[in-house]
Scaffold this motif. Structure first.
Motif, PDB file in Angstrom:
ATOM      1  N   UNK A 157      -6.208  38.126  12.347  1.00  0.00           N
ATOM      2  CA  UNK A 157      -5.572  36.845  12.664  1.00  0.00           C
ATOM      3  C   UNK A 157      -5.127  36.797  14.120  1.00  0.00           C
ATOM      4  N   UNK A 158      -4.570  37.887  14.606  1.00  0.00           N
ATOM      5  CA  UNK A 158      -4.152  37.934  16.011  1.00  0.00           C
ATOM      6  C   UNK A 158      -5.358  37.840  16.935  1.00  0.00           C
ATOM      7  N   UNK A 159      -6.457  38.462  16.562  1.00  0.00           N
ATOM      8  CA  UNK A 159      -7.672  38.393  17.376  1.00  0.00           C
ATOM      9  C   UNK A 159      -8.212  36.966  17.429  1.00  0.00           C
ATOM     10  N   UNK A 160      -8.242  36.285  16.308  1.00  0.00           N
ATOM     11  CA  UNK A 160      -8.739  34.899  16.281  1.00  0.00           C
ATOM     12  C   UNK A 160      -7.855  33.998  17.136  1.00  0.00           C
ATOM     13  N   UNK A 161      -6.532  34.178  17.047  1.00  0.00           N
ATOM     14  CA  UNK A 161      -5.622  33.385  17.874  1.00  0.00           C
ATOM     15  C   UNK A 161      -5.859  33.666  19.355  1.00  0.00           C
ATOM     16  N   UNK A 162      -5.984  34.934  19.716  1.00  0.00           N
ATOM     17  CA  UNK A 162      -6.242  35.269  21.114  1.00  0.00           C
ATOM     18  C   UNK A 162      -7.573  34.729  21.602  1.00  0.00           C
ATOM     19  N   UNK A 163      -8.599  34.769  20.759  1.00  0.00           N
ATOM     20  CA  UNK A 163      -9.902  34.223  21.140  1.00  0.00           C
ATOM     21  C   UNK A 163      -9.814  32.729  21.391  1.00  0.00           C
ATOM     22  N   UNK A 164      -9.105  32.016  20.517  1.00  0.00           N
ATOM     23  CA  UNK A 164      -8.968  30.566  20.687  1.00  0.00           C
ATOM     24  C   UNK A 164      -8.247  30.233  21.986  1.00  0.00           C
ATOM     25  N   UNK A 165      -7.165  30.935  22.280  1.00  0.00           N
ATOM     26  CA  UNK A 165      -6.435  30.676  23.522  1.00  0.00           C
ATOM     27  C   UNK A 165      -7.307  30.988  24.740  1.00  0.00           C
ATOM     28  N   UNK A 166      -8.067  32.053  24.669  1.00  0.00           N
ATOM     29  CA  UNK A 166      -8.931  32.404  25.797  1.00  0.00           C
ATOM     30  C   UNK A 166      -9.983  31.331  26.037  1.00  0.00           C
ATOM     31  N   UNK A 167     -10.601  30.854  24.963  1.00  0.00           N
ATOM     32  CA  UNK A 167     -11.655  29.851  25.117  1.00  0.00           C
ATOM     33  C   UNK A 167     -11.093  28.507  25.581  1.00  0.00           C
ATOM     34  N   UNK A 168      -9.854  28.189  25.182  1.00  0.00           N
ATOM     35  CA  UNK A 168      -9.249  26.925  25.632  1.00  0.00           C
ATOM     36  C   UNK A 168      -8.911  26.988  27.113  1.00  0.00           C
ATOM     37  N   UNK A 169      -8.429  28.121  27.583  1.00  0.00           N
ATOM     38  CA  UNK A 169      -8.073  28.228  28.993  1.00  0.00           C
ATOM     39  C   UNK A 169      -9.234  28.529  29.910  1.00  0.00           C
ATOM     40  N   UNK A 170     -10.391  28.883  29.348  1.00  0.00           N
ATOM     41  CA  UNK A 170     -11.526  29.285  30.173  1.00  0.00           C
ATOM     42  C   UNK A 170     -12.189  28.131  30.934  1.00  0.00           C
ATOM     43  N   UNK A 171     -12.435  26.950  30.329  1.00  0.00           N
ATOM     44  CA  UNK A 171     -13.160  25.895  31.062  1.00  0.00           C
ATOM     45  C   UNK A 171     -12.526  25.488  32.384  1.00  0.00           C
ATOM     46  N   UNK A 172     -11.190  25.262  32.490  1.00  0.00           N
ATOM     47  CA  UNK A 172     -10.653  24.925  33.816  1.00  0.00           C
ATOM     48  C   UNK A 172     -10.897  26.009  34.861  1.00  0.00           C
ATOM     49  N   UNK A 173     -10.810  27.272  34.447  1.00  0.00           N
ATOM     50  CA  UNK A 173     -11.090  28.347  35.398  1.00  0.00           C
ATOM     51  C   UNK A 173     -12.551  28.342  35.826  1.00  0.00           C
ATOM     52  N   UNK A 174     -13.448  28.048  34.897  1.00  0.00           N
ATOM     53  CA  UNK A 174     -14.861  27.979  35.245  1.00  0.00           C
ATOM     54  C   UNK A 174     -15.132  26.809  36.183  1.00  0.00           C
ATOM     55  N   UNK A 175     -14.445  25.667  35.949  1.00  0.00           N
ATOM     56  CA  UNK A 175     -14.610  24.538  36.858  1.00  0.00           C
ATOM     57  C   UNK A 175     -14.151  24.868  38.268  1.00  0.00           C
ATOM     58  N   UNK A 176     -13.033  25.581  38.397  1.00  0.00           N
ATOM     59  CA  UNK A 176     -12.564  25.961  39.728  1.00  0.00           C
ATOM     60  C   UNK A 176     -13.512  26.966  40.370  1.00  0.00           C
ATOM     61  N   UNK A 177     -14.039  27.892  39.560  1.00  0.00           N
ATOM     62  CA  UNK A 177     -14.992  28.848  40.111  1.00  0.00           C
ATOM     63  C   UNK A 177     -16.247  28.145  40.594  1.00  0.00           C
TER      64      UNK A 177
END
Length: 753
Positions: free
Chosen positions: A367-387
């Motif tokens: 459960x902790x892994x799934x929560x961490x994966x979801x948070x990572x994927x949600x925060x990833x697109x803005x970082x990719x846009x800036x990159x």
């Protein structure tokens, strides 16, 4: 009145909105084309969502009705039953299914649904799907009398068997046998009544699957379509607000913009689905066949629902424009000098959750892994846009002799949020689908061990259980086996009270077939680890049959002697009389060993079950793993819709700045310049965003496979296919943006110079 009846105010306001958005000038604007396509796609997606929800409801209602119609009605105590009914089970390629034994008590006994007549002794009716999947079903259960019709099956793909025991084998008198007066439950029975439905998922699970995978894309499509062309629409609504138009007037004018495109999309998606209700359909990936009979109620319900969906979409589109925005509020804005730090914080917290969950393991770690994966994927697109924006800055910082690279790169650098929004639609769905595939297909520890054991045994060691049988029936079973087959027996309890560990009995030659022996234990039961020199797959199978340590005891001379074939050899000893005997252990020879054992057991023993030790754990694990096909089916549709949504927003944002290219129309000819601008403005940034996104999704799935779900399916095929689809859609958007912007700018005429 001399003129025709005047149209109402609503119709006039709708017409105003339609003309304002689709006038002669707007019809030549490629941005309007993109918006219309987005609205049409919204209508198609909404029609698919409604059809899916209605189909799930209709199919489950039909299944429940057919299952209820074949449930036996038990006879009242003391009443004479019309027939005898008992359910056993069998398995085929990790699929468990029902084998129902029936026997009429009189000539007027009612038939079970799906049977044209009562089977004769030793005959069987099997479902068409079982006969197609397992040709040996024509002889495994006795003589083939025919197939079960659709009225007696939950669905066309169900594996199901009706068997009448052969002469000399009775099913009456056992605890699992019912005396019945007929078939058909008056009300639904809670839980699965038949073993064939043991692992079926309820309709609610499918609703929960459809809601995020299809409902979310529909909502995103409608919101994106409502903001395409925002600059012109905001100016029109601001003028209406300035002259005193109320919300109702503004909403009807805004709705006039979407009435026709949404109607066209609903019809475009609804007409093929209406045709499917007449023919039925076999769903891809899952292979599930939806019959036309189950879809019959949808032939009138679905068209009515389409009209309601069209009206609801128009109202929602209008509701999104009730608040007047400042002119240009919907236009993409340049990146701020100091970008927000929440995406990096979100990714950091998510990464910490991924590492902690992988280290912790068990259910809490998952459960902790799934929560961490979801948070990572949600925060990833803005970082990719800036990159991607930084890559564009570097591309325009040197070697700027190419004006197309200069213009396209600076546009991408000034609009990282556009790339982030387009990438979010692709990255989040793809990453979550990969995690769902790994988690759903993972097996439990018992299922993994049982799977390895079954592969090593290769159906050469079988466990044969049955209802209590007399010595003559057991002797007939042994005699019906092949000449090379060996037979052992597991009896409960090694002490007179019957409470000790189970004991495997047989002669020394047959016991030696399990593994090299130190000595043959005659006269008393000895723990298996003291009898055999080493552990082999066959000795390990004994633990799965005895649920723990098993003792071994030799009983007599060579098993293949004629004396062993006599009933006296397999009769219980004086100490064993009165106890319930355990299963047979059959060591088969040749590739047809299991079929011989199946036919022998069903011809001689009452209510038999033949299987590999531990197969019940394998069946449950693989039944859950097959649910991944449904997840992939729905996720594929949602991923495609979100991919088109993201690229539509990206394309419209690019075309929204095509005015800046108009002065260059006099210096360029053809479309090469505009294609290069689109390549540097859309193609390169999206490629820079999608590549790292796929790597991050693959890394997260690899961590899941390595630490939490070691037996899960590899997501490489899903990630590779999703990345290929995303790149193809982005390439199409890049080419389309270049072509549309070329046609847009070449019509520019200087005025007021």
């Amino acid at each position: 009145m001399s003129r025709a009846r005047r149209r109402g105010a609503t119709a006039q306001l709708l017409a105003v909105g339609r003309r304002a958005s689709a006038g002669p000038a707007r019809r030549r604007d490629p941005r309007r084309t993109v918006q219309v396509l987005c609205l049409v796609l919204t209508g198609v997606a909404a029609a698919l969502l409604v059809w899916s929800v209605q189909t799930v409801h209709a199919v489950h209602e039909g299944r429940d009705a057919r299952i209820a119609s074949r449930i036996p009605v038990a006879a009242a105590p003391g009443a004479r039953p019309a027939a005898w009914w008992s359910e056993s089970d069998d398995s085929w390629r990790e699929r468990d299914f029902s084998v129902v034994y029936v026997e009429p008590a009189g000539p007027s006994a009612p038939l079970p649904p799906g049977l044209p007549r009562w089977p004769a002794p030793g005959e069987a009716f099997v479902s068409p799907a079982l006969l197609d999947a397992m040709p040996s079903a024509a002889t495994r259960y006795g003589r083939l009398a025919g197939t079960v019709s659709a009225e007696g099956l939950a669905d066309a793909g169900e594996l199901f068997v009706y068997v009448r025991p052969p002469s000399g084998v009775r099913i009456q008198g056992y605890g699992t046998t019912l005396g019945v007066t007929g078939f058909g439950a008056a009300r639904p029975v809670p839980g699965p009544y038949f073993l064939s439905q043991s692992f079926d998922r309820p309709a609610g699970d499918l609703y929960w699957l459809l809601a995020p995978q299809l409902g979310l894309p529909v909502a995103v499509l409608l919101i994106v379509a409502s903001r395409l062309g925002a600059r012109q629409r905001d100016e029109r609504l601001a003028v209406l607000y300035a002259i005193g138009a109320g919300r109702s007037v503004r909403a009807r004018i805004a709705a006039g913009e979407c009435v026709r495109p949404l109607g066209a999309g609903v019809l475009l998606g609804g007409l093929p689905l209406v045709a499917v209700t007449l023919t039925g359909v076999r769903l891809p990936l899952t292979g599930y066949e939806v019959s036309a009979a189950d879809l019959a109620p949808l032939r009138w319900q679905f068209p009515l629902a389409l009209a309601l969906v069209w009206a609801a979409l128009c109202l929602l589109f209008a509701a999104l424009h009730l608040r007047v925005r400042p002119a240009g509020a919907g236009r993409p804005r340049p990146a701020r000098r100091r970008p927000s730090g929440w995406p990096a914080v979100l990714c950091g917290i998510g990464g910490l959750g991924v590492v902690s969950g992988a280290a912790a393991g068990q259910a809490a770690g998952t459960r902790l892994f799934v929560l961490g994966t979801t948070l990572t994927l949600v925060g990833l697109p803005p970082l990719l846009g800036r990159a991607a924006a930084r890559v564009a800055v570097r591309l325009t910082g040197y070697g700027t002799g190419d004006p197309a690279r200069l213009v396209g790169g600076r546009w991408a650098a000034a609009h990282p949020a556009v790339v982030a929004r387009a990438g979010a639609a692709l990255v989040v769905m793809l990453g979550l689908a990969a995690q769902a595939l790994v988690l759903v297909t993972d097996l439990t520890n018992e299922a993994r061990n049982a799977t390895v054991l079954a592969e090593r045994l290769d159906e050469r060691l079988l466990e044969v259980r049955s209802a209590p049988a007399d010595a003559r029936a057991r002797a007939r079973f042994v005699a019906a086996l092949g000449p090379g087959d060996r037979v052992l027996r597991v009896v409960p309890g090694g002490d007179p009270s019957g409470t000790g560990p189970p004991v495997l009995v047989g002669d020394c030659d047959d016991l030696a077939a399990l593994g090299a022996m130190r000595s043959c234990p005659r006269g008393r039961a000895v723990p298996a680890q003291e009898v055999y020199r080493e552990r082999t797959p066959r000795t390990e199978a004994l633990r799965w049959m005895g649920f723990g340590p098993v003792h071994v005891r030799a009983t007599g001379p060579a098993v293949r002697s004629a004396a062993v074939r006599s009933p006296s050899v397999w009769s219980p000893s004086v100490r064993e009389q009165g106890r319930e005997h355990g299963p047979f252990v059959v060591l088969t020879s040749g590739p047809e060993g299991r079929e011989r054992a199946e036919r022998a057991a069903r011809a001689t023993l009452p209510l038999p079950h033949v299987g590999v030790p531990g197969d019940e754990n394998v069946i449950g694990g693989h039944a859950r793993a097959r649910q991944a096909d449904w997840v992939l089916l729905v996720a594929t549709a949602g991923f495609l819709l979100l991919a088109f949504t993201g690229t539509a927003g990206l394309l419209h944002a690019f075309l929204d700045r095509a005015d800046e290219l108009r002065p260059l129309a006099g210096y360029t000819s053809g479309v090469g310049f505009h294609l290069r601008v689109a390549w540097w403005g859309m193609g390169v940034p999206m490629a820079c965003a999608l590549g790292p996104a796929a790597l991050v999704a693959g890394l997260l799935a690899g961590v899941n496979l390595g630490f939490l779900s070691p037996s899960g399916s590899s997501p490489l095929g899903l990630l590779g296919g999703g990345l290929a689809v995303a790149l193809a859609v982005c390439a199409a958007a890049t080419v389309g943006g270049g072509l549309l912007s070329a046609g847009f700018t070449h019509r520019w005429v200087p005025r007021g110079d």
